[in-house]
Design a protein around this motif. Structure first.
Motif, PDB file in Angstrom:
ATOM      1  N   UNK A   1       0.843  -1.197   0.000  1.00 16.14           N
ATOM      2  CA  UNK A   1       0.000   0.000   0.000  1.00 16.14           C
ATOM      3  C   UNK A   1       0.882   1.251   0.000  1.00 16.14           C
ATOM      4  N   UNK A   2       1.862   1.278   0.899  1.00 16.26           N
ATOM      5  CA  UNK A   2       2.744   2.454   1.017  1.00 16.26           C
ATOM      6  C   UNK A   2       3.512   2.707  -0.277  1.00 16.26           C
ATOM      7  N   UNK A   3       4.031   1.647  -0.893  1.00 14.96           N
ATOM      8  CA  UNK A   3       4.796   1.806  -2.136  1.00 14.96           C
ATOM      9  C   UNK A   3       3.931   2.436  -3.223  1.00 14.96           C
ATOM     10  N   UNK A   4       2.711   1.968  -3.362  1.00 16.72           N
ATOM     11  CA  UNK A   4       1.803   2.526  -4.372  1.00 16.72           C
ATOM     12  C   UNK A   4       1.443   3.973  -4.043  1.00 16.72           C
ATOM     13  N   UNK A   5       1.182   4.248  -2.776  1.00 15.76           N
ATOM     14  CA  UNK A   5       0.820   5.607  -2.371  1.00 15.76           C
ATOM     15  C   UNK A   5       1.972   6.574  -2.627  1.00 15.76           C
ATOM     16  N   UNK A   6       3.190   6.154  -2.290  1.00 12.72           N
ATOM     17  CA  UNK A   6       4.351   7.016  -2.495  1.00 12.72           C
ATOM     18  C   UNK A   6       4.651   7.233  -3.981  1.00 12.72           C
ATOM     19  N   UNK A   7       4.326   6.243  -4.809  1.00  8.48           N
ATOM     20  CA  UNK A   7       4.541   6.358  -6.260  1.00  8.48           C
ATOM     21  C   UNK A   7       3.364   7.050  -6.951  1.00  8.48           C
ATOM     22  N   UNK A   8       2.350   7.430  -6.185  1.00  9.65           N
ATOM     23  CA  UNK A   8       1.161   8.106  -6.704  1.00  9.65           C
ATOM     24  C   UNK A   8       0.428   7.247  -7.744  1.00  9.65           C
ATOM     25  N   UNK A   9       0.391   5.954  -7.471  1.00 11.30           N
ATOM     26  CA  UNK A   9      -0.289   4.995  -8.343  1.00 11.30           C
ATOM     27  C   UNK A   9      -1.679   4.716  -7.758  1.00 11.30           C
ATOM     28  N   UNK A  10      -2.728   4.733  -8.580  1.00  7.32           N
ATOM     29  CA  UNK A  10      -4.061   4.402  -8.073  1.00  7.32           C
ATOM     30  C   UNK A  10      -4.103   2.990  -7.476  1.00  7.32           C
ATOM     31  N   UNK A  11      -4.861   2.845  -6.399  1.00  4.63           N
ATOM     32  CA  UNK A  11      -4.987   1.568  -5.703  1.00  4.63           C
ATOM     33  C   UNK A  11      -6.462   1.213  -5.592  1.00  4.63           C
ATOM     34  N   UNK A  12      -6.749  -0.059  -5.797  1.00  2.28           N
ATOM     35  CA  UNK A  12      -8.092  -0.589  -5.603  1.00  2.28           C
ATOM     36  C   UNK A  12      -7.966  -1.723  -4.597  1.00  2.28           C
ATOM     37  N   UNK A  13      -8.779  -1.689  -3.550  1.00  4.34           N
ATOM     38  CA  UNK A  13      -8.683  -2.681  -2.485  1.00  4.34           C
ATOM     39  C   UNK A  13     -10.049  -2.903  -1.855  1.00  4.34           C
ATOM     40  N   UNK A  14     -10.081  -3.747  -0.849  1.00  2.00           N
ATOM     41  CA  UNK A  14     -11.262  -3.920  -0.018  1.00  2.00           C
ATOM     42  C   UNK A  14     -10.854  -3.629   1.421  1.00  2.00           C
ATOM     43  N   UNK A  15     -11.825  -3.217   2.211  1.00  2.00           N
ATOM     44  CA  UNK A  15     -11.552  -2.915   3.616  1.00  2.00           C
ATOM     45  C   UNK A  15     -12.608  -3.616   4.463  1.00  2.00           C
ATOM     46  N   UNK A  16     -12.139  -4.445   5.365  1.00  2.00           N
ATOM     47  CA  UNK A  16     -13.030  -5.128   6.291  1.00  2.00           C
ATOM     48  C   UNK A  16     -13.747  -4.104   7.173  1.00  2.00           C
ATOM     49  N   UNK A  17     -15.030  -4.324   7.409  1.00  2.00           N
ATOM     50  CA  UNK A  17     -15.808  -3.427   8.269  1.00  2.00           C
ATOM     51  C   UNK A  17     -15.169  -3.290   9.655  1.00  2.00           C
TER      52      UNK A  17
END
Length: 192
Positions: A128-144
């Motif tokens: 997650x951090x690598x993608x965020x730092x590279x400004x790359x869009x991320x698609x994920x799921x988040x547990x409630x």
């Protein structure tokens, strides 16, 4: 599309919620395949679950989108064990592959979930951090169960969307439109 839609703050991360785990992973996998067929460099992992009808999951894996390699993220704790059998070692291997793909120039990252391990800053957190730092869009799921932890981790970079193909398509179209309009002339990143 109106100008006001482009004035809306752009969120680089789509966090899907609102569907059972297997269904949501199928949405992620299908979307990643469509983007890859469109010529984008898609990195990430999706979860493969072998759960019984009662929901007990004793055999979980993640599949690397780029290589197709599967990593077990379950460990055998013995007969009768009721403890969480998640294997952080398998996730660490998968995470390293995603980080390498981001460094190599991925256009978008799909990550199976932000769950208990990620809330504790383990699991796929470094991906997650690598993608965020590279400004790359991320698609994920988040547990409630970890929504509050997710909000602390991703903050204003993320937005929740319904776990449907239609909602994901709409988010991606908005992302693509924003990136094409906001980039300086000659530097537009075109997302298929």
């Amino acid at each position: 599309m109106s100008v006001s839609e482009f004035d809306r703050p752009t969120r680089r991360i789509a966090a899907l919620q609102g569907a059972p785990g297997v269904a949501i992973q199928n949405v992620l996998a299908g979307f990643a395949q469509r983007l890859a067929r469109g010529g984008l460099r898609v990195a990430g992992v999706v979860e493969i679950s072998r759960c019984n009808d009662a929901g007990a999951c004793k055999s979980l894996s993640v599949k690397d989108i780029v290589s197709g390699e599967t990593f077990s993220i379950s460990q055998n704790l013995g007969a009768g064990s009721q403890a969480c059998n998640l294997d952080p070692g398998g996730l660490a291997k998968a995470c390293a592959l995603v980080e390498q793909a981001v460094a190599a120039g991925a256009d978008v990252v799909v990550l199976s979930k932000f769950g208990k391990l990620e809330a504790a800053r383990g699991g796929l957190c470094d991906a997650f951090r690598a993608a965020m730092l590279a400004d790359v869009p991320v698609i994920t799921t988040v547990s409630q169960h970890v929504t509050e932890d997710w909000n602390s981790f991703a903050g204003p970079l993320a937005e929740f969307i319904d776990a449907s193909v239609e909602a994901l398509d709409a988010w991606w179209d908005m992302r693509r439109g924003h990136d094409m309009v906001s980039s300086p002339a000659g530097e537009a990143r075109i997302y298929q």
